[in-house]
Scaffold this motif. Sequence first.
Motif, PDB file in Angstrom:
ATOM      1  N   LEU A 231       0.931  -1.047  -0.142  1.00 25.25           N
ATOM      2  CA  LEU A 231      -0.017   0.035   0.057  1.00 25.25           C
ATOM      3  C   LEU A 231       0.834   1.188   0.039  1.00 25.25           C
ATOM      4  O   LEU A 231       2.008   1.326   0.511  1.00 25.25           O
ATOM      5  CB  LEU A 231      -0.942  -0.258   1.129  1.00 25.25           C
ATOM      6  N   LEU A 232       0.392   2.335  -0.623  1.00 28.03           N
ATOM      7  CA  LEU A 232       1.203   3.522  -0.727  1.00 28.03           C
ATOM      8  C   LEU A 232       0.195   4.827  -0.168  1.00 28.03           C
ATOM      9  O   LEU A 232      -0.871   4.723   0.184  1.00 28.03           O
ATOM     10  CB  LEU A 232       1.361   4.033  -2.240  1.00 28.03           C
ATOM     11  N   GLN A 233       0.870   5.737   0.106  1.00 31.75           N
ATOM     12  CA  GLN A 233       0.400   7.231   0.630  1.00 31.75           C
ATOM     13  C   GLN A 233       0.942   8.357   0.039  1.00 31.75           C
ATOM     14  O   GLN A 233       2.180   8.071  -0.367  1.00 31.75           O
ATOM     15  CB  GLN A 233       0.255   7.073   2.195  1.00 31.75           C
ATOM     16  N   LEU A 234       0.367   9.570   0.400  1.00 28.32           N
ATOM     17  CA  LEU A 234       0.905  10.728  -0.367  1.00 28.32           C
ATOM     18  C   LEU A 234       1.422  11.383   0.896  1.00 28.32           C
ATOM     19  O   LEU A 234       0.478  11.591   1.759  1.00 28.32           O
ATOM     20  CB  LEU A 234       0.051  11.650  -0.967  1.00 28.32           C
ATOM     21  N   GLU A 235       2.615  11.526   0.975  1.00 26.67           N
ATOM     22  CA  GLU A 235       3.377  12.329   2.118  1.00 26.67           C
ATOM     23  C   GLU A 235       2.789  13.818   1.962  1.00 26.67           C
ATOM     24  O   GLU A 235       2.996  14.479   0.797  1.00 26.67           O
ATOM     25  CB  GLU A 235       4.855  12.242   1.901  1.00 26.67           C
ATOM     26  N   GLY A 236       2.200  14.213   3.141  1.00 24.59           N
ATOM     27  CA  GLY A 236       1.761  15.739   2.769  1.00 24.59           C
ATOM     28  C   GLY A 236      -0.036  15.930   2.792  1.00 24.59           C
ATOM     29  O   GLY A 236      -0.404  16.719   2.902  1.00 24.59           O
ATOM     30  N   GLY A 237      -0.198  14.577   2.393  1.00 25.45           N
ATOM     31  CA  GLY A 237      -1.938  14.462   2.568  1.00 25.45           C
ATOM     32  C   GLY A 237      -2.522  14.082   1.148  1.00 25.45           C
ATOM     33  O   GLY A 237      -2.007  14.829   0.087  1.00 25.45           O
ATOM     34  N   MET A 238      -3.526  13.244   1.222  1.00 25.17           N
ATOM     35  CA  MET A 238      -4.334  12.848  -0.046  1.00 25.17           C
ATOM     36  C   MET A 238      -5.198  14.398  -0.793  1.00 25.17           C
ATOM     37  O   MET A 238      -5.257  13.972  -2.122  1.00 25.17           O
ATOM     38  CB  MET A 238      -5.276  11.961   0.178  1.00 25.17           C
ATOM     39  N   ASP A 239      -5.005  15.431   0.002  1.00 22.67           N
ATOM     40  CA  ASP A 239      -5.898  16.439  -0.697  1.00 22.67           C
ATOM     41  C   ASP A 239      -5.023  17.181  -1.708  1.00 22.67           C
ATOM     42  O   ASP A 239      -5.587  17.964  -2.358  1.00 22.67           O
ATOM     43  CB  ASP A 239      -6.242  17.488   0.517  1.00 22.67           C
ATOM     44  N   GLN A 240      -3.652  16.878  -1.619  1.00 18.07           N
ATOM     45  CA  GLN A 240      -3.034  17.496  -2.913  1.00 18.07           C
ATOM     46  C   GLN A 240      -3.373  16.954  -3.999  1.00 18.07           C
ATOM     47  O   GLN A 240      -3.308  17.701  -5.184  1.00 18.07           O
ATOM     48  CB  GLN A 240      -1.173  16.984  -2.564  1.00 18.07           C
ATOM     49  N   LEU A 241      -3.558  15.762  -3.996  1.00 16.46           N
ATOM     50  CA  LEU A 241      -4.263  15.392  -5.479  1.00 16.46           C
ATOM     51  C   LEU A 241      -5.641  16.018  -5.924  1.00 16.46           C
ATOM     52  O   LEU A 241      -5.682  16.582  -7.139  1.00 16.46           O
ATOM     53  CB  LEU A 241      -4.545  13.784  -5.620  1.00 16.46           C
ATOM     54  N   ILE A 242      -6.288  16.345  -4.992  1.00 14.57           N
ATOM     55  CA  ILE A 242      -7.628  17.032  -5.104  1.00 14.57           C
ATOM     56  C   ILE A 242      -7.107  18.486  -5.748  1.00 14.57           C
ATOM     57  O   ILE A 242      -7.689  19.183  -6.477  1.00 14.57           O
ATOM     58  CB  ILE A 242      -8.513  17.084  -3.931  1.00 14.57           C
ATOM     59  N   ASN A 243      -6.289  19.096  -4.667  1.00 15.45           N
ATOM     60  CA  ASN A 243      -6.056  20.204  -4.948  1.00 15.45           C
ATOM     61  C   ASN A 243      -5.407  20.551  -6.524  1.00 15.45           C
ATOM     62  O   ASN A 243      -5.752  21.666  -7.192  1.00 15.45           O
ATOM     63  CB  ASN A 243      -5.515  21.195  -3.870  1.00 15.45           C
ATOM     64  N   SER A 244      -4.621  19.792  -6.923  1.00 16.58           N
ATOM     65  CA  SER A 244      -3.909  19.690  -8.099  1.00 16.58           C
ATOM     66  C   SER A 244      -4.502  19.641  -9.106  1.00 16.58           C
ATOM     67  O   SER A 244      -4.563  20.389 -10.251  1.00 16.58           O
ATOM     68  CB  SER A 244      -2.635  18.745  -8.126  1.00 16.58           C
ATOM     69  N   LEU A 245      -5.536  19.002  -9.038  1.00 17.16           N
ATOM     70  CA  LEU A 245      -6.612  18.627 -10.314  1.00 17.16           C
ATOM     71  C   LEU A 245      -7.674  20.023 -10.265  1.00 17.16           C
ATOM     72  O   LEU A 245      -7.848  20.462 -11.344  1.00 17.16           O
ATOM     73  CB  LEU A 245      -7.678  17.564  -9.766  1.00 17.16           C
ATOM     74  N   ALA A 246      -7.963  20.544  -9.091  1.00 16.32           N
ATOM     75  CA  ALA A 246      -8.902  21.761  -9.356  1.00 16.32           C
ATOM     76  C   ALA A 246      -8.100  22.760  -9.767  1.00 16.32           C
ATOM     77  O   ALA A 246      -8.644  23.554 -10.766  1.00 16.32           O
ATOM     78  CB  ALA A 246      -9.114  21.893  -7.805  1.00 16.32           C
ATOM     79  N   ALA A 247      -6.768  23.004  -9.545  1.00 15.41           N
ATOM     80  CA  ALA A 247      -5.949  24.073 -10.147  1.00 15.41           C
ATOM     81  C   ALA A 247      -5.942  23.727 -11.431  1.00 15.41           C
ATOM     82  O   ALA A 247      -5.574  24.820 -12.178  1.00 15.41           O
ATOM     83  CB  ALA A 247      -4.794  24.167  -9.454  1.00 15.41           C
ATOM     84  N   ALA A 248      -5.901  22.582 -11.908  1.00 13.21           N
ATOM     85  CA  ALA A 248      -5.478  22.263 -13.456  1.00 13.21           C
ATOM     86  C   ALA A 248      -6.825  22.566 -14.376  1.00 13.21           C
ATOM     87  O   ALA A 248      -6.986  22.446 -15.683  1.00 13.21           O
ATOM     88  CB  ALA A 248      -4.970  20.908 -13.539  1.00 13.21           C
ATOM     89  N   ILE A 249      -8.057  22.745 -13.624  1.00 11.12           N
ATOM     90  CA  ILE A 249      -9.367  22.751 -14.401  1.00 11.12           C
ATOM     91  C   ILE A 249      -9.500  24.236 -14.540  1.00 11.12           C
ATOM     92  O   ILE A 249      -9.569  25.084 -13.805  1.00 11.12           O
ATOM     93  CB  ILE A 249     -10.406  22.066 -13.642  1.00 11.12           C
TER      94      ILE A 249
END
Length: 526
Positions: A231-249
Amino acid sequence: MDTKTILHLCKLANSQESKHITILGAGIAGLIAAYELERLGHTVEIIEGSSRIGGRILTHHFGDDSKAPYAELGAMRIPSEHKHVLHYIHEMGLDKKLRKFVTVFEEQNALMNIQGNIFRIKDGPRICQQYYQGIFLDTSYSEKTRLFGAWLKTIVNTISPGNLRESLDRDLNSHLMDELERLDLEPYFNEDGESIDFHGFIKANPGFRARCSKALDMFFSDILVETSHDLLQLEGGMDQLINSLAAAIKAPIKCNRKVVALHVQKDGVKVSWLKGKQLHTRHCDYVLCTIPFSILRKMDLRGFDEDKLTSIHNTTYCPATKVAFHCAQPFWEKHGIKGGASFSGERIRQTYYPSVNTNPSLGSALLASYTIGDDADHLGVMPEQERYAYVKKVVSQLHPEIKAPDMVIDMTSIAWGSYEWSDGGCSIPWGDDVSSESNHYIHYLEAARPQNTLLFAGEHCSRFPAWIQGSIESALEVVYEIVTHKPLRATGGAYLNTSTFGQGNAGNINITARDMVSLEKRRPNN
C-alpha cells in the motif's frame, strides 16, 4: 484497460463538436471527468453541494506549516495495483511524494486488546486463542486448526463491521472449523510455528472462501487489500491530488449549491439546485452525476426507469467514523511502533500510527479510531466531545501516556454515516442482512447505467467500491461515453437524440483491435 489506453481511445473517438457537460459533485470522480473533458476540447461546469471540494478525500492539517501533522479523515491508502490513481498522481507531479503505507498487522510491535488483555501483534496468533471460548476450546480439532481459526477471527474482528463478524462466528461454528481441519494448514505457519500467512492461505484455497457467507467472501477481498504490504500514501496528504486537479481545471467550481431535483427529458436533463434559499433550475444537454446514491435518492427524480430507481434506492452504504488526535509527541515510538495499526478493542477498533515524517517540534497525528459499520454508527451519534473522551479512554488502555496533561493538543473527527453530503462512508455490494443468500446484490453496471444524457460515476458505479481507483475508472468510462455520443441536434424545433448511452455494456469500455484500427482510419490527424 490502463489509463493511457482509455485516454487514447477517448482522443481517437472525440467528436469535432464541443459539448457542454454539467458535473454534479466535486469529488475525485467529478474532477477527473472535468479535467479530461476539458483537455478534449469540451466545456464543463461543476456544481458542488458542500462548501469544499474533494468529497470523501479529506485531509485535516493540524496547522499551516507544510510539515505540520495531518490526519486522513477520508481515503488514506493506495494499493500499488491501482494504476489509474498512480497515473494521476504522476500527471499532477506528485509521484515524488509517494511513500509506503504501513498497514494493520504489518507493524509487529503494534498492540492488540483482546477482552482487556494487551499484547503485541507478533504474539497474536499464539495468545489470542487463549481468550476465545466455545469452539476454539474444542480439542476434537487439532491445535493448528484452533490456532488458525482464532487468528482468522481476530483479523475479521479488527477490520470488519459487526454483521460480518457475527457471520464469521456462525460460519466457524457451523462448518468452517471442519473445513480448516480438512485442509493442510502447515504451509501457512511460519518457522516459529505461530505466525500465520493469511494471504497465502486465502489465495491458495478459494474453496474456503466459497464456503463462507456470500458477503463475507466478498469482504475477504477488502481484507486482503487492507492487510497488503504494497500500500502507498501521499506524504503531505491525499488532498494534494484534489487541489492539483482543481488548479488544472479551467472551469470554476461552484460550491454551496445543493441539487434537489433531476428531471430526465428527451432533449437533456433539467437540474434544480438551491443556492442559499433561492431555487435555480437549468436545462442541460449532458449531466454527469457523481453524487452518492444515498443522497441522490432523497431528491425529486423524474424520467428515470424503474430498474434505475431500484438501483438508486437499494444501493447500501456502510458508515465510517474517524477520530484523530494531535499529540505533543509520538509516544508510541518508545515502544518500537513506527507505523501500522493497533487493534484497540471495544467500539474504536483500529488505531493508526503515522509512517511519514513531519516536523517533530510540531507534534504528531494519531488516527486514534477508524471504525466502520455498527461501531461507526455508535461513535457517530455521540456528541463530539463525548466521542473524543470515549476514544481517549479506550486508547489509554494501550497507551496510558495519552492521559498525560497537554499530551493531546487538538482533536478532529468525522462521522461519514451522518455527513450531509455522503450519508455513508462507501457503497457495499451486499445488503444489510448478510445472513440471507437471497438478499439483493446491486451490480455496479446497473448503478453506472445512464438515463438518456444523464450519466453516473463514482465508487458506487465501479468494480472497486470504497476505493479512489473505482471513482476514477468510472469517470474515465463516462468521458468515453460522452465523446463517442452523437450530439443532440435540433430538428424542426424539437431535439432528436441520435444514439443512446450504455448500450450493451452499460458504460464499460469494451473496444476491439478492429475498432481501434477503424478509429485510426477515421481520424488520421489525431
